[in-house]
Design an enzyme around this catalytic site. Sequence first.
Site, PDB file in Angstrom:
ATOM      1  N   SER A 169       4.138  23.512 130.634  1.00  0.00           N
ATOM      2  CA  SER A 169       5.444  23.901 131.154  1.00  0.00           C
ATOM      3  C   SER A 169       6.496  23.771 130.044  1.00  0.00           C
ATOM      4  O   SER A 169       6.387  24.441 129.025  1.00  0.00           O
ATOM      5  CB  SER A 169       5.801  23.067 132.388  1.00  0.00           C
ATOM      6  OG  SER A 169       6.904  23.624 133.073  1.00  0.00           O
ATOM      7  N   ASP A 197       1.467  31.803 139.052  1.00  0.00           N
ATOM      8  CA  ASP A 197       2.510  30.839 138.703  1.00  0.00           C
ATOM      9  C   ASP A 197       3.859  31.384 139.172  1.00  0.00           C
ATOM     10  O   ASP A 197       4.331  32.420 138.691  1.00  0.00           O
ATOM     11  CB  ASP A 197       2.517  30.635 137.180  1.00  0.00           C
ATOM     12  CG  ASP A 197       3.387  29.464 136.737  1.00  0.00           C
ATOM     13  OD1 ASP A 197       4.336  29.121 137.457  1.00  0.00           O
ATOM     14  OD2 ASP A 197       3.101  28.904 135.663  1.00  0.00           O
ATOM     15  N   HIS A 221       1.681  27.034 139.180  1.00  0.00           N
ATOM     16  CA  HIS A 221       2.180  26.534 137.902  1.00  0.00           C
ATOM     17  C   HIS A 221       1.284  25.442 137.325  1.00  0.00           C
ATOM     18  O   HIS A 221       1.082  25.368 136.124  1.00  0.00           O
ATOM     19  CB  HIS A 221       3.603  26.015 138.071  1.00  0.00           C
ATOM     20  CG  HIS A 221       4.238  25.595 136.781  1.00  0.00           C
ATOM     21  ND1 HIS A 221       4.255  26.397 135.661  1.00  0.00           N
ATOM     22  CD2 HIS A 221       4.881  24.448 136.416  1.00  0.00           C
ATOM     23  CE1 HIS A 221       4.874  25.785 134.679  1.00  0.00           C
ATOM     24  NE2 HIS A 221       5.260  24.600 135.093  1.00  0.00           N
TER      25      HIS A 221
END
Length: 715
Positions: A586, A661, A693
Amino acid sequence: MKRIVIAILIIIAGIRLDAQEGISGICPANRGERLLTMEEATISNKVIPKRMECVWSGDGKRLTFSDGTAMYGINPENGVRDTIITATELAECSGTIPRIFPEYTWIDGDTFRFSADGKEIVFDLRSMAPSSVTAIPEGAGNITPGSTGTYAYTKGKSLYICDMNGNNIPVAISENPDITYGQFVSRNEFGITGGIFWSPDGKKMAFYRKNESAVSSFPLLDITTRTGSLMEIKYPMAGMSSENVMAGIYDLASGTTTYVKADDFGYDQYLTCISWSPDDRWLFIQVLDRSQKHMRLNMYDARTGELAKTIAEERNDRYVEPQYPVWFLEGSTDRFIWCTDNRDGYRNLYLCTTDGSISRLTATDADVEYAGNNGREVFYTSAEVSPAESHLFKINIRTRKVTRLTTEPGCHEICLSPDCSRFTDGYSSLNVPYVLDLKSSDGEKIMNIYTAEDPVKDYAWCEIDFGTVKSADGKYDNFYRLIKPKDFDPSKKYPVILYVYGGPHSQMVKNTWCAELRLWEMYMAQRGYIVYVQDNRGTLNHGAGYEKAIYGQCGQAEMADQMEGIRMLMDLPYVDRDRIGVHGWSYGGFMTISLITNYPDIFKVAVAGGPVIDWKWYEVMYGERYMGNPMLNRDGYEKVSLINKAKDLKGKLLICQGVVDNVVVWEHSLSFIRECIKNNVQVDYFPYPCAQHNVMGRDRIHLMDKVTMYFEMHL
């Protein structure tokens, strides 16, 4: 000479000079031979210290907890433990199927509520029978109980209330696919976790109304259907049209809704931190403009929705980020606590009145968190002992006398009794797995409730070095953990893996058990790697200046700080300077690719998961807070975009991405891959077709096997 001798003795003992203050130290290696399996390192709780979660009964006269077979009570006066009710008894008395004891919340000293078999049940221990049983409608979500046994829920995009008699009352029915009632807004930013807010007496209910008609859609690919299909999600990208949010107030007696007249900053302002006054008369909302540089703490009349007063107003040329509701003093309807980091450089508490007066309550140069109050004293946790620790304090409202209530090194999680006369103190530190104590409001220990066993005593646990390195600007101490390889030999050279996140609201290194270790790090250390993790500017608990240093150029201050740690490592004789890798997910994926492309001669191998590639493709609420609007900060967006860095990639890079995602959408990583192709730069890519995600469940074992193999092959 004397100081040198003392220093040598301390190093031999395995502890640094400042370790007694919980600032740094060493978690020594175990002599066990067992190695972590990948399952243990990713999805198993087997090698994590077991915790005991206690909650106070509604009247505060006992602590309760469950082990799955029963609910137990602890008398805080004498420590006597008893069984309140077993899971089998509860099932028999409530007409449900016996299973493990359900999660529950207390209503008062003898009544609690839980969900089972599609029912919401309020159970009375005095009669050992339910006082209310209501069927949960099929498809209901966001179930939010009020104080009277009534609960609200959403179904689809509409909002309902179920009363004690099981009647389902429509509050707001959505006939437009772009309008949603009673659910979270602003993509869970600004401390928002839900969209339903009951008044204290349960007679009124505030709720969000979200209109996404102006928000663009993004398609996610669903391969589980026969021919594949697209799932459209509303995704407001930075610089583009955003959602419109309103707050409604529903009156149960009249069955009418009044919308709050919050129109400070136009269509796409943010409404957050919704809270009620104890007398249900006022609703407090922190209203933030689209640029997130101007905020008003407003008080509204709950009967009419009209603005009664602006209590406080904040401006900041970087950003203002409200995250907390207001907390009223016990027994008062006109004095409350408000938390902000925008006034004195740190996140502190302020004593406010509904007349608009504001005075600083916690006068400490450290970030604090509100814990509770009894009307005379306010309890709070603070980072003032160390940014890597959390301790409980109390302050007398009248005299401003401050008392520290926890003294054991480490991070303390506090649960105050309703009257604040006692609290449970759950803490851990570098070499302490977990301890749960009961203490009085003056900090005196009443009893130990639970002490966790060391879950890794039979494992080949590698040495963990916990310390600090200066930030690149020389102003701050950044904490790190360094895990040395199994059977560490300082005469040998070892490869290094930097695990990085580095983004806002994170803190990767604390004085907790094994310094907040992720078990995959130990897995890799057991297999011959040095693993290094460090916090940087932009993360938590060092004040607003530290946290907001990243504004307008995400990744720049963070990389500079991380490189200070890497240079420290490269000066160690046992580090192989030619074999340094980096991994993150991320924001950490963004940092990973930033590091390997900005420092191609340092990092040989990188694995990035779900990476942000260009902030113009990220959501409005988060992206514009830290980067500003793309139209107003073209140079900043251009500078940190990884599209521009694809041509600079020299080492081996693997990108992993969940295909569905909905946080960092597929446009990011695929655009980077496309740019690599344009520049004839080789890169490896692995999609997870059904993952969002984060890759979760047993798929995560496959993911971390993939990450591990990539380092083993190329580092």
